[in-house]
Each structure stands twice: as C-alpha cells, then as structure tokens.
Design an enzyme around this catalytic site. Structure first.
Site, PDB file in Angstrom:
ATOM      1  N   ASP A 158       0.796  -1.025  -0.041  1.00  0.00           N
ATOM      2  CA  ASP A 158      -0.118  -0.111   0.055  1.00  0.00           C
ATOM      3  C   ASP A 158       0.857   1.415   0.082  1.00  0.00           C
ATOM      4  OD1 ASP A 158      -2.328   1.449   0.007  1.00  0.00           O
ATOM      5  OD2 ASP A 158      -2.518   1.486   2.178  1.00  0.00           O
ATOM      6  N   ASN A 182     -11.279  -2.345  -5.125  1.00  0.00           N
ATOM      7  CA  ASN A 182     -10.493  -1.352  -5.887  1.00  0.00           C
ATOM      8  C   ASN A 182     -11.109  -1.079  -7.036  1.00  0.00           C
ATOM      9  OD1 ASN A 182      -7.178  -2.675  -4.793  1.00  0.00           O
ATOM     10  ND2 ASN A 182      -8.154  -0.666  -3.901  1.00  0.00           N
TER      11      ASN A 182
END
Ligand code: IPE
Ligand code: IPE
Ligand code: MG
Length: 259
Positions: A30, A78
C-alpha cells in the site's frame, strides 16, 4: 581487517537474510498513490514504481529462503478507483505477465492468481492461464491476489462446499476450498503505507499470522526493512494459544497446508 575488506564483507552479508526467514510472507503493498502524489506525479506512476519494488522484494524473499510470497495487487473494492487508474493497473498487469513469461525459468517460481478474474479482458485472462500453466513445475510460489477479497473468498469456498453437498463443514474443509489451499496460511503479513488494517486481505488465513505495519510507502520499501522484519519475526514466540514460553520460533512454522 582492512577497511575495504570490512566493507565488502558487510555488503556480502546484507545481500540476503542470515537468520531463518519465514516460509510464507504476504504483502499488502500500500502507498503507491501517495508516493506519486508526493512527487506531483499521476497515481499510475506510483503503481509503476511499486511494480519495480515488487520485483526487488520478491528476489530478496527467494534469496532468503522464503518459499511462498502472496501479494495483494487488486482488491474487490479497488474497482471504486477511477476508470483511468483501473485501466493503468490492468495495463501494468499485462506488462507484468510478459515479464513473468520472460523470467520464470530463472526465477523458478510458480505463479498463481487468486481471486475472481472474470471481469478482466479475455486476453489478460488467457495470459493469466498461460502463466499459471508454464510455471507450474517451479519450486517457489508467488500468489498474486487479483480482484481478491477475503470475504468473497470465504463465500466462494462455502458455495463450493454446498454444491458438494457438505452439510456441516469443518475448518479444514473451508481451508481446502480457499484460493490459498495449495500454499497454506502466511507466517507473516506485512502492510506498508501506514494503515493498520487488513482491508479484506486473507481474513481466514490471518488467524495466527504475525502482523507487521510500516509507514514506508510501498515504492520506498527496501530489502533492508524486509530483513529487519524477518529478524523480529525470528524472535517471536508463536504460541498458537498454548503456553510454552521456552520455544522460540525456529523457522517460520506455517500453520496451514503446504505442499
Ligand atoms: C496500493 O497503493 C496499490 C493498490 C491498491 C492497487 P494505493 O493505490 O492504495 O496507494 P495509496 O494508499 O492511495 O497511497
Ligand atoms: C489494500 O489497499 C488493497 C491493495 C493493496 C491491493 P487499499 O488502499 O485499497 O486499502 P484501503 O482503502 O486503504 O483500506
Ligand atoms: Mg491504499
């Protein structure tokens, strides 16, 4: 010892982790978007830099004796990103698939894609299948979690069991139908990017994983930081609910099913 010699020895030592590395490491990579935004670049530049970091970290893992790496590349959530960002991620995946095809012999890595790949374009799905086929005899494992969500994975497993007519599933029945069944549970999960959450990653498999969080944004993550985490891991006493305080973790015992 002459200084140059000391320097070379140090360099040689730092090329791989010297202790006992975990057998299975999972990554929530991330921070790509923020890495790019800090540099006034489009978010997709962060994903490109992140893909380069991934190559380096996977090499460091193999060299340290990590047999399986599982990486969270694209979550079921996502799709909420802009069309432009999703398209950039799919095009990076396409490039990555070609890279794997070029390097898989040298990397000796079996690649599996975990998740529901049905929403991806046909050419990408065909390439995914091809990569999985041509790498299937290799020793190391790389699981790429793509359109993956831990909850969706558990639902998928439960639905398979119900189709098979299983009325009372045991834990091992569910584990056996998860996408991760061939390589089992991770010993550690590393999340970069500063957030302290799993974001729907390996919810079932994380039961006894050691969790490591770092503020480093994924493109800046280095093998030195990885080895610091491995060193901490190797000193961890994994009790699995027991009480034997004398047994130090001696080598990344994987609690799940392994090949
Ligand atoms: C992680 O980086 C990669 C993917 C989710 C594909 P992010 O894109 O989430 O980066 P940040 O968290 O916005 O910085
Ligand atoms: C997790 O990161 C998903 C991947 C790394 C692929 P996100 O950036 O999507 O997670 P949240 O939104 O911060 O929880
Ligand atoms: Mg993020």
């Amino acid at each position: 010892m002459p200084d140059l010699f000391k320097f070379l020895k140090k360099k040689e030592k730092s090329s791989s982790f010297e202790g006992t590395a975990p057998k299975h490491v999972a990554f929530i990579l991330d921070g790509n978007g923020r890495w790019a935004q800090k540099r006034l670049l489009p978010r997709k530049a962060g994903h490109k830099a992140g893909a380069e970091t991934l190559e380096k970290i996977l090499t460091a893992c193999r060299e340290s004796g990590v047999r399986t790496a599982t990486v969270y590349a694209f979550s079921t959530e996502n799709w909420k990103r802009t069309d432009d960002e999703v398209a950039a991620l799919i095009s990076l995946l396409d490039v990555y698939l070609d890279t794997i095809l070029k390097r898989h012999e040298a990397e000796n890595t079996r690649v599996r894609f975990l998740g529901d790949n049905s929403p991806f374009p046909d050419e990408i799905r065909a390439k995914i299948k091809h990569v999985e086929d041509v790498t299937k005899e290799h020793f190391y494992n790389l699981n790429v979690c793509l359109n993956y969500g831990g909850r969706a994975e558990i639902c998928h497993a439960v639905n398979i069991l119900s189709e098979k007519g299983v009325k009372e599933a045991a834990e091992k029945d569910i584990s056996a139908e998860l996408y991760t069944a061939p390589t089992g549970d991770p010993d550690i999960i590393i999340r970069t990017g500063g957030e302290h959450r799993l974001s729907n990653f390996l919810l079932w498999q994380a039961s006894y994983a050691e969790l490591f969080f770092t503020d480093t944004l994924w493109p800046d993550f280095t093998k030195e930081e990885l080895f610091d985490i491995f060193a901490k891991f190797s000193k961890t006493n994994r009790r699995y609910g027991g009480y034997d305080d004398k047994t130090e973790n001696k080598g990344g015992i994987t609690s799940g099913v392994t090949e």
